[in-house]
Design a protein around this motif. Structure first.
Motif, PDB file in Angstrom:
ATOM      1  N   GLY A 100     -24.245  -1.892 -57.784  1.00 41.97           N
ATOM      2  CA  GLY A 100     -23.927  -2.960 -56.871  1.00 41.97           C
ATOM      3  C   GLY A 100     -23.451  -2.447 -55.520  1.00 41.97           C
ATOM      4  O   GLY A 100     -23.567  -1.258 -55.208  1.00 41.97           O
ATOM      5  N   GLU A 101     -22.843  -3.370 -54.765  1.00 41.44           N
ATOM      6  CA  GLU A 101     -22.491  -3.045 -53.396  1.00 41.44           C
ATOM      7  C   GLU A 101     -21.452  -1.927 -53.313  1.00 41.44           C
ATOM      8  O   GLU A 101     -21.541  -1.061 -52.440  1.00 41.44           O
ATOM      9  CB  GLU A 101     -21.972  -4.280 -52.671  1.00 41.44           C
ATOM     10  N   ARG A 102     -20.488  -1.941 -54.195  1.00 43.96           N
ATOM     11  CA  ARG A 102     -19.450  -0.906 -54.157  1.00 43.96           C
ATOM     12  C   ARG A 102     -20.068   0.479 -54.246  1.00 43.96           C
ATOM     13  O   ARG A 102     -19.735   1.375 -53.463  1.00 43.96           O
ATOM     14  CB  ARG A 102     -18.470  -1.132 -55.314  1.00 43.96           C
ATOM     15  N   LEU A 103     -20.995   0.659 -55.181  1.00 41.78           N
ATOM     16  CA  LEU A 103     -21.653   1.948 -55.340  1.00 41.78           C
ATOM     17  C   LEU A 103     -22.574   2.242 -54.162  1.00 41.78           C
ATOM     18  O   LEU A 103     -22.623   3.377 -53.669  1.00 41.78           O
ATOM     19  CB  LEU A 103     -22.450   1.987 -56.644  1.00 41.78           C
ATOM     20  N   ALA A 104     -23.302   1.231 -53.699  1.00 44.94           N
ATOM     21  CA  ALA A 104     -24.239   1.439 -52.587  1.00 44.94           C
ATOM     22  C   ALA A 104     -23.507   1.921 -51.341  1.00 44.94           C
ATOM     23  O   ALA A 104     -23.980   2.823 -50.631  1.00 44.94           O
ATOM     24  CB  ALA A 104     -25.001   0.144 -52.303  1.00 44.94           C
ATOM     25  N   LEU A 105     -22.347   1.349 -51.067  1.00 44.24           N
ATOM     26  CA  LEU A 105     -21.568   1.774 -49.910  1.00 44.24           C
ATOM     27  C   LEU A 105     -21.059   3.204 -50.074  1.00 44.24           C
ATOM     28  O   LEU A 105     -21.086   4.005 -49.138  1.00 44.24           O
ATOM     29  CB  LEU A 105     -20.386   0.826 -49.697  1.00 44.24           C
ATOM     30  N   ARG A 106     -20.621   3.535 -51.270  1.00 46.29           N
ATOM     31  CA  ARG A 106     -20.105   4.888 -51.500  1.00 46.29           C
ATOM     32  C   ARG A 106     -21.220   5.923 -51.414  1.00 46.29           C
ATOM     33  O   ARG A 106     -21.024   7.023 -50.897  1.00 46.29           O
ATOM     34  CB  ARG A 106     -19.417   4.975 -52.867  1.00 46.29           C
ATOM     35  N   CYS A 107     -22.399   5.585 -51.913  1.00 49.82           N
ATOM     36  CA  CYS A 107     -23.537   6.504 -51.831  1.00 49.82           C
ATOM     37  C   CYS A 107     -23.939   6.718 -50.368  1.00 49.82           C
ATOM     38  O   CYS A 107     -24.185   7.864 -49.941  1.00 49.82           O
ATOM     39  CB  CYS A 107     -24.726   5.963 -52.624  1.00 49.82           C
ATOM     40  N   LEU A 121     -33.642   2.846 -49.577  1.00 49.79           N
ATOM     41  CA  LEU A 121     -34.408   1.611 -49.446  1.00 49.79           C
ATOM     42  C   LEU A 121     -33.792   0.479 -50.260  1.00 49.79           C
ATOM     43  O   LEU A 121     -33.575   0.616 -51.466  1.00 49.79           O
ATOM     44  CB  LEU A 121     -35.854   1.834 -49.902  1.00 49.79           C
ATOM     45  N   GLY A 122     -33.530  -0.627 -49.595  1.00 49.18           N
ATOM     46  CA  GLY A 122     -33.088  -1.837 -50.273  1.00 49.18           C
ATOM     47  C   GLY A 122     -31.821  -1.728 -51.087  1.00 49.18           C
ATOM     48  O   GLY A 122     -31.757  -2.313 -52.176  1.00 49.18           O
ATOM     49  N   PRO A 123     -30.777  -1.028 -50.626  1.00 46.48           N
ATOM     50  CA  PRO A 123     -29.517  -1.055 -51.383  1.00 46.48           C
ATOM     51  C   PRO A 123     -28.924  -2.464 -51.338  1.00 46.48           C
ATOM     52  O   PRO A 123     -29.142  -3.203 -50.378  1.00 46.48           O
ATOM     53  CB  PRO A 123     -28.634  -0.050 -50.626  1.00 46.48           C
ATOM     54  N   TRP A 124     -28.170  -2.819 -52.366  1.00 42.22           N
ATOM     55  CA  TRP A 124     -27.557  -4.147 -52.417  1.00 42.22           C
ATOM     56  C   TRP A 124     -26.286  -4.109 -51.574  1.00 42.22           C
ATOM     57  O   TRP A 124     -25.188  -3.880 -52.075  1.00 42.22           O
ATOM     58  CB  TRP A 124     -27.267  -4.554 -53.852  1.00 42.22           C
ATOM     59  N   ILE A 125     -26.443  -4.332 -50.268  1.00 40.36           N
ATOM     60  CA  ILE A 125     -25.318  -4.260 -49.333  1.00 40.36           C
ATOM     61  C   ILE A 125     -25.352  -5.480 -48.422  1.00 40.36           C
ATOM     62  O   ILE A 125     -26.296  -5.661 -47.646  1.00 40.36           O
ATOM     63  CB  ILE A 125     -25.367  -2.979 -48.458  1.00 40.36           C
ATOM     64  N   ALA A 126     -24.315  -6.315 -48.513  1.00 40.78           N
ATOM     65  CA  ALA A 126     -24.152  -7.421 -47.573  1.00 40.78           C
ATOM     66  C   ALA A 126     -23.244  -7.016 -46.419  1.00 40.78           C
ATOM     67  O   ALA A 126     -23.257  -7.647 -45.358  1.00 40.78           O
ATOM     68  CB  ALA A 126     -23.573  -8.645 -48.292  1.00 40.78           C
ATOM     69  N   ASP A 127     -22.464  -5.984 -46.627  1.00 40.85           N
ATOM     70  CA  ASP A 127     -21.505  -5.474 -45.653  1.00 40.85           C
ATOM     71  C   ASP A 127     -22.222  -4.986 -44.387  1.00 40.85           C
ATOM     72  O   ASP A 127     -23.356  -4.511 -44.441  1.00 40.85           O
ATOM     73  CB  ASP A 127     -20.733  -4.311 -46.290  1.00 40.85           C
ATOM     74  N   ALA A 128     -21.542  -5.080 -43.240  1.00 36.98           N
ATOM     75  CA  ALA A 128     -22.127  -4.646 -41.964  1.00 36.98           C
ATOM     76  C   ALA A 128     -22.100  -3.138 -41.794  1.00 36.98           C
ATOM     77  O   ALA A 128     -22.762  -2.606 -40.895  1.00 36.98           O
ATOM     78  CB  ALA A 128     -21.391  -5.309 -40.805  1.00 36.98           C
ATOM     79  N   ASP A 178     -14.795  -6.155 -43.327  1.00 33.70           N
ATOM     80  CA  ASP A 178     -16.067  -6.810 -43.008  1.00 33.70           C
ATOM     81  C   ASP A 178     -15.976  -8.319 -43.179  1.00 33.70           C
ATOM     82  O   ASP A 178     -16.476  -9.085 -42.348  1.00 33.70           O
ATOM     83  CB  ASP A 178     -17.176  -6.250 -43.893  1.00 33.70           C
ATOM     84  N   VAL A 179     -15.325  -8.762 -44.252  1.00 35.27           N
ATOM     85  CA  VAL A 179     -15.204 -10.197 -44.508  1.00 35.27           C
ATOM     86  C   VAL A 179     -14.392 -10.873 -43.409  1.00 35.27           C
ATOM     87  O   VAL A 179     -14.795 -11.913 -42.859  1.00 35.27           O
ATOM     88  CB  VAL A 179     -14.557 -10.457 -45.886  1.00 35.27           C
ATOM     89  N   GLN A 180     -13.248 -10.299 -43.069  1.00 35.31           N
ATOM     90  CA  GLN A 180     -12.405 -10.904 -42.035  1.00 35.31           C
ATOM     91  C   GLN A 180     -13.114 -10.932 -40.678  1.00 35.31           C
ATOM     92  O   GLN A 180     -13.036 -11.932 -39.953  1.00 35.31           O
ATOM     93  CB  GLN A 180     -11.085 -10.152 -41.921  1.00 35.31           C
ATOM     94  N   SER A 181     -13.794  -9.852 -40.339  1.00 42.21           N
ATOM     95  CA  SER A 181     -14.517  -9.812 -39.059  1.00 42.21           C
ATOM     96  C   SER A 181     -15.594 -10.884 -39.017  1.00 42.21           C
ATOM     97  O   SER A 181     -15.761 -11.579 -38.004  1.00 42.21           O
ATOM     98  CB  SER A 181     -15.152  -8.432 -38.858  1.00 42.21           C
ATOM     99  N   ALA A 182     -16.325 -11.039 -40.109  1.00 38.54           N
ATOM    100  CA  ALA A 182     -17.385 -12.044 -40.166  1.00 38.54           C
ATOM    101  C   ALA A 182     -16.822 -13.444 -39.998  1.00 38.54           C
ATOM    102  O   ALA A 182     -17.355 -14.270 -39.252  1.00 38.54           O
ATOM    103  CB  ALA A 182     -18.141 -11.926 -41.489  1.00 38.54           C
ATOM    104  N   VAL A 183     -15.724 -13.724 -40.676  1.00 34.06           N
ATOM    105  CA  VAL A 183     -15.117 -15.059 -40.613  1.00 34.06           C
ATOM    106  C   VAL A 183     -14.592 -15.350 -39.208  1.00 34.06           C
ATOM    107  O   VAL A 183     -14.779 -16.452 -38.671  1.00 34.06           O
ATOM    108  CB  VAL A 183     -13.988 -15.176 -41.664  1.00 34.06           C
TER     109      VAL A 183
END
Length: 368
Positions: A100-107, A121-128, A178-183
């Motif tokens: 998931g995203e936690r692993l994708a960001l760490r990788c 290619l195509g990691p599950w990342i919604a984060d900016a 990322d969440v706070q910045s987006a909001v």
């Protein structure tokens, strides 16, 4: 999807990596690593997304790559194993569908720190984060785009403040910025709530008598179900927004329907009813190869697999190398996928801005 889909992957990452012999160059197709998080709280996401990627590659008439599962738990040891594999095995030309995203960001962070130029290619990342990374190809709408879409449907509520609920302190630390910045960019004031030690019930019990009218829940489907049930028990009629990772079936099975209205965003169309050719192809392949129920996450993974296959097929140089695939990824070619368009522009490092949503109403009915 059944947990058996990744049961074979649930082994210690360091051990499994040590047992994999390097692929000898020239003896097979180029290898793509599929990093999946086998942590208990990430298995739901990992199994569906990774299964969708594999489905697309298996259903293709032409085999252009070998997909190698790479189970990880997100620990430093598993990240070291990944980097060791990337350094020692030149046949590994890229990563695909990390979840998931936690692993994708760490990788992505580890690869950047190591200075490796490799397509992701195509990691599950919604984060900016990593939006400016040349090799990281994000195919789906950002967290901000999903929040904007959900809030537009609730404009009549008069949104001035949004309660940000994190299922664990670790998750808050990971995505809070990322969440706070987006909001804030949307023009709404964020207000944080975090479940102490992951205790969602304790969090609900500690909410003030008049909390924000709308909550954005950041966490897994099981934790979300507990949060929604807790609001109902306290008779707090609030809207709850949850983003692309939530599984509606899990919510229903855990009794989180028919109480508090929940807005669920998705970055792909409804996998069970959408009539576009790519969705029909997905359902047919799923029925033939896996005999499992369609889900938004596995459909998203299917899109990743189809995009990867098209990228490999369009490569001018043969054989495909790590350098040539990285260059292809850096150029960000678009793809029309039978009703789902992938296209990048200068303003966004996202292949698609598609967002849809459903409202799970107080009566348990799906609206939209």
């Amino acid at each position: 999807m059944a947990l058996s889909s990744i049961a074979a992957l649930a082994v210690p990452a360091a051990v499994s990596a040590q047992r994999r012999p390097p692929t000898r160059p020239g003896t097979s197709n180029p290898v793509l690593l599929q990093c999946v998080d086998t942590s208990t709280d990430q298995q739901e996401i990992s199994r569906d997304y990774s299964s969708g990627v594999r489905l697309a590659l298996q259903a293709s008439a032409t085999r252009l790559s070998d997909l190698r599962p790479f189970p990880m738990d997100g620990s430093e040891a598993s990240l070291r194993s990944l980097l060791a594999t990337l350094r020692s095995d030149p046949a590994v030309v890229g990563l695909v569908g990390t979840a998931g995203e936690r692993l994708a960001l760490r990788c992505a962070e580890a690869i950047r720190a190591e200075g490796l130029q490799i397509a992701h290619l195509g990691p599950w990342i919604a984060d900016a984060r990593f939006d400016d990374e040349p090799g990281v190809v994000k195919l789906f709408a950002s967290r901000e785009a999903q929040i904007r879409h959900a809030l537009r449907s609730l404009e009549t509520v008069g949104v001035r403040e949004l309660g940000l609920v994190y299922a664990t302190p670790a998750l808050q630390q990971q995505v809070q910025a990322d969440v706070q910045s987006a909001v804030r960019r949307i023009g709404v004031q964020p207000r944080d709530f975090v479940a102490p030690a992951g205790n969602v019930e304790q969090l609900v019990a500690s909410l003030p008598a008049n909390p924000p009218a709308i909550f954005l829940f950041v966490g897994g489907s099981i934790e979300l179900a507990r949060f929604v049930r807790g609001l109902a028990e306290r008779k707090l009629q609030r809207y709850v927004i949850t983003l692309g990772e939530t599984d509606l079936t899990t919510l229903t099975e855990l009794g989180a329907t028919g109480t508090v209205p929940v807005v669920l965003t998705q970055v792909v169309p409804n996998p069970q009813t959408h009539t576009a050719p790519f969705a029909r192809e997905y359902r047919a392949a799923l029925k033939t190869l896996y005999e499992e129920t369609p889900s938004p996450l596995s459909l998203a993974g299917f899109v990743v697999g189809r995009y990867t296959q098209a990228l490999l097929a369009g490569a001018e140089a043969s054989p495909i190398t790590r350098a040539s695939l990285y260059e292809l990824a850096r150029r960000r070619p678009g793809l029309e996928l039978g009703g789902y368009s992938i296209g990048f522009d200068a303003a966004s490092n996202r292949g698609s801005r598609y967002v849809t949503q459903v409202l799970l109403g107080r009566d348990g009915r799906l609206i939209g």
